[in-house]
Write a protein that holds these residues in place. Structure first.
Motif, PDB file in Angstrom:
ATOM      1  N   MET A 287      31.115  29.428  35.926  1.00 23.35           N
ATOM      2  CA  MET A 287      32.225  29.653  35.020  1.00 23.35           C
ATOM      3  C   MET A 287      32.397  28.444  34.107  1.00 23.35           C
ATOM      4  O   MET A 287      32.504  27.332  34.598  1.00 23.35           O
ATOM      5  CB  MET A 287      33.514  29.875  35.808  1.00 23.35           C
ATOM      6  N   ARG A 288      32.448  28.717  32.820  1.00 24.28           N
ATOM      7  CA  ARG A 288      32.666  27.633  31.863  1.00 24.28           C
ATOM      8  C   ARG A 288      34.144  27.354  31.637  1.00 24.28           C
ATOM      9  O   ARG A 288      34.561  26.209  31.546  1.00 24.28           O
ATOM     10  CB  ARG A 288      32.025  27.988  30.522  1.00 24.28           C
ATOM     11  N   ARG A 289      34.929  28.444  31.499  1.00 22.87           N
ATOM     12  CA  ARG A 289      36.357  28.287  31.213  1.00 22.87           C
ATOM     13  C   ARG A 289      37.164  29.349  31.941  1.00 22.87           C
ATOM     14  O   ARG A 289      36.733  30.490  32.067  1.00 22.87           O
ATOM     15  CB  ARG A 289      36.629  28.428  29.718  1.00 22.87           C
ATOM     16  N   ILE A 290      38.371  28.955  32.352  1.00 29.97           N
ATOM     17  CA  ILE A 290      39.314  29.878  32.972  1.00 29.97           C
ATOM     18  C   ILE A 290      40.582  29.889  32.140  1.00 29.97           C
ATOM     19  O   ILE A 290      41.119  28.843  31.782  1.00 29.97           O
ATOM     20  CB  ILE A 290      39.628  29.486  34.428  1.00 29.97           C
TER      21      ILE A 290
ATOM     22  N   ASP B  90      38.290  36.139  24.948  1.00 31.90           N
ATOM     23  CA  ASP B  90      36.915  35.870  24.495  1.00 31.90           C
ATOM     24  C   ASP B  90      36.421  34.501  24.946  1.00 31.90           C
ATOM     25  O   ASP B  90      35.238  34.337  25.251  1.00 31.90           O
ATOM     26  CB  ASP B  90      36.821  35.958  22.970  1.00 31.90           C
TER      27      ASP B  90
ATOM     28  N   SER C 265      37.199  32.902  27.660  1.00 33.72           N
ATOM     29  CA  SER C 265      37.325  32.691  29.104  1.00 33.72           C
ATOM     30  C   SER C 265      36.340  33.516  29.917  1.00 33.72           C
ATOM     31  O   SER C 265      35.932  34.593  29.508  1.00 33.72           O
ATOM     32  CB  SER C 265      38.743  33.050  29.542  1.00 33.72           C
ATOM     33  N   ASN C 266      36.033  32.994  31.116  1.00 32.96           N
ATOM     34  CA  ASN C 266      35.177  33.695  32.068  1.00 32.96           C
ATOM     35  C   ASN C 266      35.957  34.243  33.258  1.00 32.96           C
ATOM     36  O   ASN C 266      35.397  34.925  34.114  1.00 32.96           O
ATOM     37  CB  ASN C 266      34.086  32.767  32.598  1.00 32.96           C
ATOM     38  N   ALA C 267      37.253  33.902  33.348  1.00 31.07           N
ATOM     39  CA  ALA C 267      38.112  34.358  34.442  1.00 31.07           C
ATOM     40  C   ALA C 267      39.557  34.138  34.011  1.00 31.07           C
ATOM     41  O   ALA C 267      39.826  33.426  33.037  1.00 31.07           O
ATOM     42  CB  ALA C 267      37.816  33.591  35.729  1.00 31.07           C
TER      43      ALA C 267
ATOM     44  N   LYS D 203      40.295  45.178  32.819  1.00 27.13           N
ATOM     45  CA  LYS D 203      39.220  45.111  33.815  1.00 27.13           C
ATOM     46  C   LYS D 203      39.085  46.457  34.523  1.00 27.13           C
ATOM     47  O   LYS D 203      37.974  46.966  34.713  1.00 27.13           O
ATOM     48  CB  LYS D 203      39.525  43.987  34.798  1.00 27.13           C
TER      49      LYS D 203
ATOM     50  N   HIS E  35      36.047  44.638  30.555  1.00 23.60           N
ATOM     51  CA  HIS E  35      35.445  43.335  30.857  1.00 23.60           C
ATOM     52  C   HIS E  35      35.149  43.295  32.345  1.00 23.60           C
ATOM     53  O   HIS E  35      35.633  44.125  33.110  1.00 23.60           O
ATOM     54  CB  HIS E  35      36.335  42.156  30.412  1.00 23.60           C
TER      55      HIS E  35
ATOM     56  N   LYS F 169      35.405  40.249  34.317  1.00 28.71           N
ATOM     57  CA  LYS F 169      35.761  38.869  34.647  1.00 28.71           C
ATOM     58  C   LYS F 169      36.789  38.879  35.774  1.00 28.71           C
ATOM     59  O   LYS F 169      37.703  39.708  35.771  1.00 28.71           O
ATOM     60  CB  LYS F 169      36.341  38.169  33.418  1.00 28.71           C
TER      61      LYS F 169
ATOM     62  N   GLU G 280      34.892  32.102  41.740  1.00 28.98           N
ATOM     63  CA  GLU G 280      33.468  31.800  41.565  1.00 28.98           C
ATOM     64  C   GLU G 280      32.584  32.736  42.385  1.00 28.98           C
ATOM     65  O   GLU G 280      31.486  33.090  41.962  1.00 28.98           O
ATOM     66  CB  GLU G 280      33.187  30.339  41.922  1.00 28.98           C
TER      67      GLU G 280
END
Length: 193
Positions: A1-4, A96, A98-100, A121, A126, A128, A177
């Motif tokens: 994950m890059r960003r939450i 856009d 975020s990954n979570a 979701k 999505h 995520k 994660e």
């Protein structure tokens, strides 16, 4: 994950534990090299999480509508602050980037933003993970409502499971994660007669 993306109150709430959990989550994000995306404010829990991420050397990206920039006192020390025209634009850009998604204690705005990403979701728009940090049982009544919706057949158990819940920031981040998407073939029950 890059960003939450973290949704939380523009108020600090009534208990010091809300602040402590918020700062702990911000520090843990930076420690794991996960960037923060949030509403861009400099007040309440919103400002606290950004400050905690920045103090720990992490990335903090804010997204704030023009009309809230002055009212919420937009945070000027962020890695990046996006100023957008509307709340719709804000939510779309936050999603856009975020990954979570995580909800900390907050009010109507926090609930609306979190429930929207969970609904998207559920609809398959999505894939995520979405989690709630249940500080001092703050979200226990909402989680009970989700369970009640399952009992009353307004929500499938598989869709109820889309909301991960933990009481510690480290445990919640670990759950996010480890989460893997589960396909729910049919989210509507046509037997409504």
């Amino acid at each position: 994950m890059r960003r939450i993306c973290v949704f939380c109150g523009s108020s600090p709430g009534s208990r010091p534990e809300y602040r402590a959990a918020t700062e702990e989550l911000g520090t843990e994000l930076a420690r794991r090299n996960i960037g923060l995306v949030y509403g861009g404010g400099n007040v309440g829990l919103t400002g606290m999480i950004a400050d905690a991420v920045l103090r720990a050397g992490g990335e903090a990206v804010g997204v704030i509508p023009e009309n809230l920039m002055a009212r919420e006192d937009g945070h000027n020390g962020l890695t990046k602050l996006h100023i957008v025209r509307s709340m719709h634009e804000r939510k779309a850009l936050m999603a856009d980037l975020s990954n979570a998604f995580v909800a900390l204690p907050g009010g109507f705005g926090t609930l609306e933003e979190f429930c929207e990403v969970v609904t998207r979701k559920q609809l398959g728009l999505h894939a995520k993970p979405c989690g709630i940090l249940n500080v001092l049982g703050y979200y226990t009544p909402l989680l009970a409502m989700f369970d009640h919706a399952v009992e009353e057949r307004f929500l499938k158990p598989e869709n109820r499971a889309l909301v991960l819940t933990r009481e510690s920031p480290a445990d919640l981040l670990q759950a996010l994660e480890e989460w893997r998407p589960v396909r729910v073939e049919k989210w509507l029950d046509r037997d409504t007669r």
